[in-house]
Enzyme design. Structure first.
Site, short mmCIF file in Angstrom:
data_model
loop_
_atom_site.label_atom_id
_atom_site.label_comp_id
_atom_site.label_asym_id
_atom_site.label_seq_id
_atom_site.Cartn_x
_atom_site.Cartn_y
_atom_site.Cartn_z
N ASP A 1 16.83 19.43 -9.03
CA ASP A 1 17.23 18.36 -8.11
C ASP A 1 17.18 16.98 -8.73
O ASP A 1 17.62 16.02 -8.12
CB ASP A 1 16.35 18.40 -6.86
N HIS B 1 7.55 22.23 -10.25
CA HIS B 1 8.07 23.46 -9.66
C HIS B 1 6.95 24.46 -9.58
O HIS B 1 6.10 24.52 -10.46
CB HIS B 1 9.23 24.01 -10.50
N1 CMC Z 1 4.80 14.38 -8.62
C1 CMC Z 1 3.49 14.13 -8.88
N2 CMC Z 1 2.52 15.05 -8.92
C2 CMC Z 1 2.90 16.32 -8.68
C3 CMC Z 1 4.24 16.69 -8.40
C4 CMC Z 1 5.18 15.65 -8.38
N3 CMC Z 1 6.47 15.91 -8.12
N4 CMC Z 1 4.31 18.01 -8.21
C5 CMC Z 1 3.07 18.48 -8.35
N5 CMC Z 1 2.21 17.46 -8.65
C6 CMC Z 1 0.77 17.56 -8.94
C7 CMC Z 1 -0.03 17.78 -7.67
O1 CMC Z 1 -0.45 16.54 -7.11
C8 CMC Z 1 -1.18 18.61 -8.19
O2 CMC Z 1 -2.08 17.73 -8.86
P1 CMC Z 1 -3.67 18.00 -8.80
O3 CMC Z 1 -3.87 19.31 -9.51
O4 CMC Z 1 -4.29 16.83 -9.47
O5 CMC Z 1 -4.02 18.09 -7.34
C9 CMC Z 1 -0.53 19.50 -9.25
O6 CMC Z 1 0.59 18.75 -9.72
C10 CMC Z 1 -0.07 20.86 -8.73
O7 CMC Z 1 0.75 20.62 -7.59
P2 CMC Z 1 0.99 21.63 -6.38
O8 CMC Z 1 1.39 20.83 -5.18
O9 CMC Z 1 -0.20 22.52 -6.26
O10 CMC Z 1 2.20 22.46 -6.95
P3 CMC Z 1 3.11 23.44 -6.11
O11 CMC Z 1 3.48 24.53 -7.01
O12 CMC Z 1 2.44 23.82 -4.82
O13 CMC Z 1 4.36 22.53 -5.70
C11 CMC Z 1 6.48 21.55 -5.68
C12 CMC Z 1 5.63 22.68 -6.25
C13 CMC Z 1 7.93 21.73 -6.12
C14 CMC Z 1 6.45 21.61 -4.14
C15 CMC Z 1 5.95 20.19 -6.17
O14 CMC Z 1 5.98 20.12 -7.59
C16 CMC Z 1 6.68 19.02 -5.55
O15 CMC Z 1 6.35 18.59 -4.45
N6 CMC Z 1 7.71 18.44 -6.27
C17 CMC Z 1 8.51 17.38 -5.73
C18 CMC Z 1 9.56 17.96 -4.78
C19 CMC Z 1 10.68 18.65 -5.52
O16 CMC Z 1 11.23 18.11 -6.47
N7 CMC Z 1 11.05 19.85 -5.05
C20 CMC Z 1 12.18 20.61 -5.58
C21 CMC Z 1 11.77 21.87 -6.23
S1 CMC Z 1 13.10 22.61 -7.18
C22 CMC Z 1 14.33 23.00 -6.03
C23 CMC Z 1 13.91 23.99 -5.02
O17 CMC Z 1 13.28 25.00 -5.36
O18 CMC Z 1 14.22 23.81 -3.85
#
Ligand code: CMC
Length: 434
Positions: A368, A310
């Site tokens: 989720d 998140h």
């Molecule tokens: N699985 C594997 N690696 C992950 C994940 C994941 N679900 N989420 C983040 N990472 C890794 C990412 O690859 C990165 O690694 P590195 O630093 O080595 O490059 C690091 O963690 C930081 O990730 P980010 O993409 O910069 O984080 P963000 O804050 O931009 O993204 C997020 C947040 C929710 C989009 C992301 O965690 C994600 O894609 N999760 C899966 C989708 C999901 O479950 N979304 C629902 C969110 S809760 C309900 C809502 O708000 O709608």
């Protein structure tokens, strides 16, 4: 509130000009540097794609402490609301700032339930969609079309219009959502029953058919009501920011909420609950989880553990814990003693919470991760998962929209950019281009 004793000093290297930025202090949470005079004083913008360090507005509604895993609606912890409150009471709280007394609650519940039917002409609107359209596509279209049907409440400057539009949205979105599903399976639309509770009525419109009696299971209605509470608001997330940005232009409330629905649809946001189930179905069995986790950790693969991570929570999402308990309750009620999806989800959670990759990045289950398993057990089709999220979040969107348009200091949202395209150049006529 700006604190005169605390300031952040910004100095530009080139000409050594500096500016003292006032630091604003909220009720709780980090201080916020007020950058409004930055460009006028120093001629620089800030760069924050994804808005990780940007407070886009001042709000009284929802507070998240992502490090501690805390979520408050108007100051009340989500755990207490999920246990003791109801979705409509939470809707009142989010919209009005305080819990209602008995008379206010009755009036509010009646006010919402009185508006559940949709304009009869909207029925024919559905026929324009393909039967295999994703229900979220239908939601974007039909909720947007509400602006074409409810002309009498489009003026965002008029408090009566704002109030009635808000009631209409909260009341009619479940009907629109249930009909999107009925349309996709070719069953007759079920009209709402205003004597039922909010979640109960939604389950009725989703599952009942005119030819048979249908009794909503109260345990499942309570579980759905709790799921709605957990999804009702989440401060300035992508879809809420979309609603606010649309609202900042003076667009009508129905158009703003349709914009929020479009934004919610993506798998990184509300589409994640659907994506979790797809992921579990693809993995197929507990034995194959280690291979999938290895793929997620591989930098060369785009795979993500859906339902994990998140932007704000760097701890267990408090909603996920409640969701996990609800999941056990629902499966017990339905007599499901052994659910392969739940077994897989729990094993994935166990592995991920002890794996360095996830620990270092502070990736925990989010809301989720378990919601899809509950909804599937309740017989709700996967394609409807994000739609249910939209039904619940409508309350948060309208509360945030109203707060914004009622703020006398609100201005049109207009971010700037770091331009990295070509500098000024002269047009080259076609015959002179290489
Ligand atoms: N699985 C594997 N690696 C992950 C994940 C994941 N679900 N989420 C983040 N990472 C890794 C990412 O690859 C990165 O690694 P590195 O630093 O080595 O490059 C690091 O963690 C930081 O990730 P980010 O993409 O910069 O984080 P963000 O804050 O931009 O993204 C997020 C947040 C929710 C989009 C992301 O965690 C994600 O894609 N999760 C899966 C989708 C999901 O479950 N979304 C629902 C969110 S809760 C309900 C809502 O708000 O709608």
């Amino acid at each position: 509130m700006s604190n005169p004793n605390t300031k952040l000093t910004v100095t530009t290297d080139g000409d050594g000009k500096s500016l003292q930025l006032p630091l604003m202090t909220g009720t709780i949470g980090p201080q916020v540097a007020d950058l409004r005079k930055l460009y006028d004083s120093l001629g620089v913008f800030t760069f924050d794609p994804g808005y990780g360090s940007t407070a886009s507005c001042q709000s009284h509604i929802t507070y998240i402490d992502g490090d501690a895993g805390v979520l408050l609606y108007r100051g009340y912890p989500i755990e207490q609301l999920a246990e003791k409150s109801s979705f409509l009471e939470v809707a009142y709280l989010l919209m009005n700032g305080e819990l209602p007394n008995a008379a206010e609650k009755e009036e509010f519940d009646l006010g919402v339930m009185r508006h559940t039917m949709i304009h009869e002409q909207l029925r024919s609107f559905y026929n324009g969609f393909r039967r295999d359209a994703h229900p979220m596509a239908v939601m974007c279209g039909v909720v947007g079309a509400m602006s074409a049907f409810y002309h009498d409440t489009l003026d965002f400057k008029n408090p009566d219009h704002r109030r009635i539009a808000t009631f209409r949205l909260i009341a009619k979105v479940p009907t629109i959502a249930a009909w999107a599903y009925k349309y996709s399976i070719g069953e007759p639309f079920m009209y709402p029953k205003n004597s039922l509770g909010y979640a109960e009525n939604f389950l009725h419109m989703l599952n009942a058919v005119p030819a048979e009696d249908y009794k909503v299971n109260p345990v499942l209605a309570r579980a759905l009501d709790r799921i709605f509470i957990l999804h009702a608001d989440h401060e300035q997330n992508a879809s809420t920011s979309t609603v606010r940005l649309a609202g900042s232009t003076g667009a009508n409330p129905f158009a703003c909420i349709a914009a929020g629905i479009a934004s919610l649809w993506g798998p990184a946001h509300g589409g994640a609950n659907e994506a979790v189930l797809k992921m579990l179905a693809e993995i197929g069995s507990v034995e194959r989880i280690p291979d999938f986790i290895a793929k997620v950790k591989d930098k060369n693969s785009n795979a993500r553990l859906m339902g994990f991570g998140h932007r704000v929570y760097k701890n267990y999402d408090p909603r996920a814990k409640i969701m996990q308990n609800t999941c056990h309750e629902v499966l017990k009620e339905l007599g499901i003693t052994d659910d392969p999806m739940l077994d897989m989800a729990m094993e994935m959670e166990r592995i991920a919470l002890s794996d360095d990759y996830f620990i270092q990045r502070k990736l925990y289950p989010n809301v989720d991760f378990y919601s899809g398993i509950i909804l599937k057990a309740m017989g709700i089709p996967t394609s409807m998962f994000t739609v249910l999220f939209a039904v619940a979040r409508t309350v948060g969107w309208v509360s945030q929209w109203r707060e914004q348009v009622e703020d006398p200091g609100q201005r049109i949202g207009r971010p700037r950019q770091l331009y990295v395209g070509p500098a000024l150049r002269d047009y080259v006529s076609l015959s002179d281009r290489g």
